[in-house]
Motif scaffolding. Structure first.
Motif, PDB file in Angstrom:
ATOM      1  N   SER A 176       1.101  -2.641   6.679  1.00  0.00           N
ATOM      2  CA  SER A 176       1.330  -2.501   5.245  1.00  0.00           C
ATOM      3  C   SER A 176       0.555  -1.305   4.707  1.00  0.00           C
ATOM      4  CB  SER A 176       0.903  -3.777   4.518  1.00  0.00           C
ATOM      5  OG  SER A 176      -0.501  -3.948   4.595  1.00  0.00           O
ATOM      6  N   SER A 177       0.915  -0.892   3.489  1.00  0.00           N
ATOM      7  CA  SER A 177       0.243   0.251   2.864  1.00  0.00           C
ATOM      8  C   SER A 177      -1.136  -0.111   2.342  1.00  0.00           C
ATOM      9  CB  SER A 177       1.107   0.793   1.717  1.00  0.00           C
ATOM     10  OG  SER A 177       1.354  -0.234   0.760  1.00  0.00           O
ATOM     11  N   GLU A 178      -1.394  -1.384   2.167  1.00  0.00           N
ATOM     12  CA  GLU A 178      -2.694  -1.829   1.665  1.00  0.00           C
ATOM     13  C   GLU A 178      -3.713  -1.896   2.796  1.00  0.00           C
ATOM     14  OE1 GLU A 178      -2.161  -5.558  -0.228  1.00  0.00           O
ATOM     15  OE2 GLU A 178      -0.776  -4.789  -1.758  1.00  0.00           O
ATOM     16  N   HIS A 232      -4.239  -2.227  14.736  1.00  0.00           N
ATOM     17  CA  HIS A 232      -5.185  -2.439  13.637  1.00  0.00           C
ATOM     18  C   HIS A 232      -6.447  -1.595  13.839  1.00  0.00           C
ATOM     19  CE1 HIS A 232      -7.583  -4.427  10.580  1.00  0.00           C
ATOM     20  NE2 HIS A 232      -8.495  -4.698  11.490  1.00  0.00           N
ATOM     21  N   LEU A 233      -6.978  -1.602  15.052  1.00  0.00           N
ATOM     22  CA  LEU A 233      -8.185  -0.811  15.325  1.00  0.00           C
ATOM     23  C   LEU A 233      -7.905   0.681  15.163  1.00  0.00           C
ATOM     24  CD1 LEU A 233      -9.597  -2.743  18.423  1.00  0.00           C
ATOM     25  CD2 LEU A 233     -10.323  -2.911  16.037  1.00  0.00           C
ATOM     26  N   ALA A 234      -6.732   1.124  15.623  1.00  0.00           N
ATOM     27  CA  ALA A 234      -6.371   2.535  15.468  1.00  0.00           C
ATOM     28  C   ALA A 234      -6.242   2.889  13.992  1.00  0.00           C
ATOM     29  CB  ALA A 234      -5.074   2.823  16.205  1.00  0.00           C
ATOM     30  N   ARG A 235      -5.658   1.972  13.223  1.00  0.00           N
ATOM     31  CA  ARG A 235      -5.500   2.251  11.799  1.00  0.00           C
ATOM     32  C   ARG A 235      -6.849   2.283  11.099  1.00  0.00           C
ATOM     33  NH1 ARG A 235      -1.919  -1.077   7.334  1.00  0.00           N
ATOM     34  NH2 ARG A 235      -2.105   0.492   5.698  1.00  0.00           N
ATOM     35  N   ARG A 267      -6.061  19.332  -1.440  1.00  0.00           N
ATOM     36  CA  ARG A 267      -4.877  18.516  -1.682  1.00  0.00           C
ATOM     37  C   ARG A 267      -3.711  18.979  -0.818  1.00  0.00           C
ATOM     38  NH1 ARG A 267      -3.961  13.878  -4.631  1.00  0.00           N
ATOM     39  NH2 ARG A 267      -2.079  14.810  -5.524  1.00  0.00           N
ATOM     40  N   LYS A 268      -3.592  20.284  -0.649  1.00  0.00           N
ATOM     41  CA  LYS A 268      -2.493  20.822   0.126  1.00  0.00           C
ATOM     42  C   LYS A 268      -2.612  20.450   1.589  1.00  0.00           C
ATOM     43  CE  LYS A 268      -0.081  25.160   1.100  1.00  0.00           C
ATOM     44  NZ  LYS A 268      -0.029  26.622   0.859  1.00  0.00           N
ATOM     45  N   VAL A 269      -3.823  20.459   2.137  1.00  0.00           N
ATOM     46  CA  VAL A 269      -4.002  20.146   3.550  1.00  0.00           C
ATOM     47  C   VAL A 269      -4.138  18.639   3.806  1.00  0.00           C
ATOM     48  CG1 VAL A 269      -5.049  22.385   4.031  1.00  0.00           C
ATOM     49  CG2 VAL A 269      -6.520  20.459   3.427  1.00  0.00           C
ATOM     50  N   GLY A 270      -4.076  17.826   2.731  1.00  0.00           N
ATOM     51  CA  GLY A 270      -4.089  16.384   2.900  1.00  0.00           C
ATOM     52  C   GLY A 270      -5.458  15.743   2.985  1.00  0.00           C
ATOM     53  N   TRP A 271      -6.497  16.464   2.587  1.00  0.00           N
ATOM     54  CA  TRP A 271      -7.833  15.879   2.611  1.00  0.00           C
ATOM     55  C   TRP A 271      -8.127  15.077   1.356  1.00  0.00           C
ATOM     56  CZ3 TRP A 271     -12.460  18.206   5.512  1.00  0.00           C
ATOM     57  CH2 TRP A 271     -12.068  18.601   6.809  1.00  0.00           C
ATOM     58  N   LEU A 272      -7.386  15.304   0.315  1.00  0.00           N
ATOM     59  CA  LEU A 272      -7.590  14.566  -0.924  1.00  0.00           C
ATOM     60  C   LEU A 272      -6.255  13.963  -1.391  1.00  0.00           C
ATOM     61  CD1 LEU A 272     -10.012  16.914  -2.918  1.00  0.00           C
ATOM     62  CD2 LEU A 272     -10.562  14.746  -1.837  1.00  0.00           C
ATOM     63  N   SER A 298      -9.611   3.232  12.436  1.00  0.00           N
ATOM     64  CA  SER A 298     -10.192   4.518  12.816  1.00  0.00           C
ATOM     65  C   SER A 298      -9.599   5.656  11.988  1.00  0.00           C
ATOM     66  CB  SER A 298      -9.958   4.769  14.310  1.00  0.00           C
ATOM     67  OG  SER A 298     -10.477   6.025  14.704  1.00  0.00           O
ATOM     68  N   VAL A 299      -8.285   5.642  11.786  1.00  0.00           N
ATOM     69  CA  VAL A 299      -7.640   6.673  10.968  1.00  0.00           C
ATOM     70  C   VAL A 299      -8.131   6.599   9.526  1.00  0.00           C
ATOM     71  CG1 VAL A 299      -5.421   7.419  10.013  1.00  0.00           C
ATOM     72  CG2 VAL A 299      -5.602   6.837  12.436  1.00  0.00           C
ATOM     73  N   GLN A 300      -8.254   5.377   9.002  1.00  0.00           N
ATOM     74  CA  GLN A 300      -8.748   5.213   7.633  1.00  0.00           C
ATOM     75  C   GLN A 300     -10.168   5.743   7.494  1.00  0.00           C
ATOM     76  OE1 GLN A 300      -8.213   1.013   7.051  1.00  0.00           O
ATOM     77  NE2 GLN A 300      -6.083   1.227   6.334  1.00  0.00           N
ATOM     78  N   GLN A 301     -10.989   5.504   8.490  1.00  0.00           N
ATOM     79  CA  GLN A 301     -12.356   6.022   8.449  1.00  0.00           C
ATOM     80  C   GLN A 301     -12.357   7.548   8.486  1.00  0.00           C
ATOM     81  OE1 GLN A 301     -14.188   4.012  11.765  1.00  0.00           O
ATOM     82  NE2 GLN A 301     -14.787   2.245  10.526  1.00  0.00           N
ATOM     83  N   ASN A 302     -11.492   8.140   9.292  1.00  0.00           N
ATOM     84  CA  ASN A 302     -11.390   9.603   9.327  1.00  0.00           C
ATOM     85  C   ASN A 302     -10.921  10.144   7.977  1.00  0.00           C
ATOM     86  OD1 ASN A 302     -12.194   9.750  11.996  1.00  0.00           O
ATOM     87  ND2 ASN A 302     -10.106   9.680  12.796  1.00  0.00           N
ATOM     88  N   ASP A 303      -9.947   9.455   7.351  1.00  0.00           N
ATOM     89  CA  ASP A 303      -9.487   9.872   6.026  1.00  0.00           C
ATOM     90  C   ASP A 303     -10.625   9.819   5.009  1.00  0.00           C
ATOM     91  OD1 ASP A 303      -6.959  10.323   6.970  1.00  0.00           O
ATOM     92  OD2 ASP A 303      -6.163   8.377   6.331  1.00  0.00           O
TER      93      ASP A 303
END
Length: 347
Positions: free
Chosen positions: A198-200, A275-278, A342-347, A280-285
């Protein structure tokens, strides 16, 4: 002698306590001949005596969580082996099939699902199958056999196969419960998958681990029975050739639910990895967003630090519009960096 009816023991010498005090232990007692139930008193002594009197009849005694003394009462009536009695009294036995003389001992794990806690609860049914008797010992709340008994009593042709028919009906009911539990677990697995993707932001690791533990409990009950059911389906001593085809259906259902359980376990493993991969991605974001804001904040901090040194000979230090120019420079640089991130997706 193991697996045979006991000698002419007197009922009053065998009883350890009055029958009315054992109604919660003795669920039902029945004597069957020609596929029909005989109307007799529901106590083990009557069953044993009726079997002795009529060599064509067989008895079925159902017990629920009996004590050692109560099991010894039945043991003396039907000559059950001491080790078999020990297995019947100990719960959480591994599912198995053993032979003691002409008596077959079958230990089954019963399963039922508690949706509120995503929990698979377990019980145990121990079945003694002799030439002309069946003794069932049940532990736990699940796996009640009263419905199975009533359904079997309505099928005289099946019940006419004798004790093997009772064993088949019990195995079939237990395996049907396995399928029901597997379907309920699948529903929870679907919910977990939807939550993971999910997106949440969700925290599903604990629930996934809990479901994997319950699936492991299911596999402990299901997998050990696959080989014995196949053996019953191909015919063994104590199971008539006419009754063997019934066990083929049980073996097929058991194989199917075993494969289903394995697939559920695989799905849970995949969901956990996702879930673990997600996470990790969320932490990187999160780290990228923090880094971007820190970089944006560093520009005004640097400019303010330079012009806060208060040296006398600094360019534009006494310029009338210097203060406004520095603020404008800070705003332009911060806005430009913000647009870039914003353009490179960091924000």
């Amino acid at each position: 002698m193991t697996g045979t009816l006991a000698g002419p023991a007197k009922p009053w010498a065998i009883m350890t306590r009055p029958w009315f005090m054992m109604v919660t232990v003795i669920v039902d007692c029945g004597v069957y001949a020609g596929g029909e139930r005989r109307q007799l008193p529901k106590d083990p002594e009557t069953v044993a005596q009726a079997i002795d009197d009529d060599g064509r009849a067989f008895g079925w005694i159902g017990l629920h969580e009996p004590s050692g003394a109560e099991m010894q009462r039945v043991q003396r009536l039907f000559g059950l082996h001491d080790l078999a009695i020990e297995d019947a009294l100990q719960i959480h036995q591994r599912p198995k099939v053993e032979r003691f003389g002409d008596t077959i001992l079958v230990v089954l794990r019963t399963l039922w699902y508690v949706d509120e806690g995503d929990a698979v609860e377990t019980g145990q049914v121990t079945v003694f199958v002799g030439p002309r008797y069946v003794v069932t010992v049940r532990h736990g709340e699940g796996g009640e056999l009263a419905t199975t008994r009533h359904q079997l009593e309505e099928r005289a042709a099946v019940l006419g196969h004798g004790p093997a028919a009772v064993l088949w009906a019990i195995c079939d009911a237990v395996v049907d419960d396995y399928e029901t539990v597997a379907e309920q677990v699948e529903i929870d697995v679907d919910e977990v998958e939807s939550s993971v993707f999910s997106s949440e932001r969700t925290s599903d690791a604990e629930r996934i681990y809990r479901l994997k533990r319950e699936v492991l409990e299911m596999r402990r009950a299901i997998d050990p029975l696959r080989e014995p059911m196949v053996q019953f389906a191909h015919g063994v001593s104590g199971i008539s050739a006419k009754a063997s085809p019934f066990f083929r259906d049980v073996a097929d259902h058991l194989s199917r639910v075993s494969d289903q359980t394995e697939a559920i376990d695989t799905l849970l493993t995949s969901a956990l990895n996702a879930h673990l991969a997600r996470v990790s991605v969320q932490q990187n974001d999160d780290m990228r967003k923090i880094s971007a804001w820190v970089a944006i904040a560093a520009v005004p901090t640097m400019l303010a630090g330079i012009y806060g040194m208060n040296f006398g000979n600094m360019p534009e230090l006494r310029w009338h519009f210097g203060y406004y120019a520095v603020l404008l420079l800070m705003a332009v640089v911060c806005f430009t960096m913000y647009r870039f991130f914003r353009k490179v997706g960091w924000l």
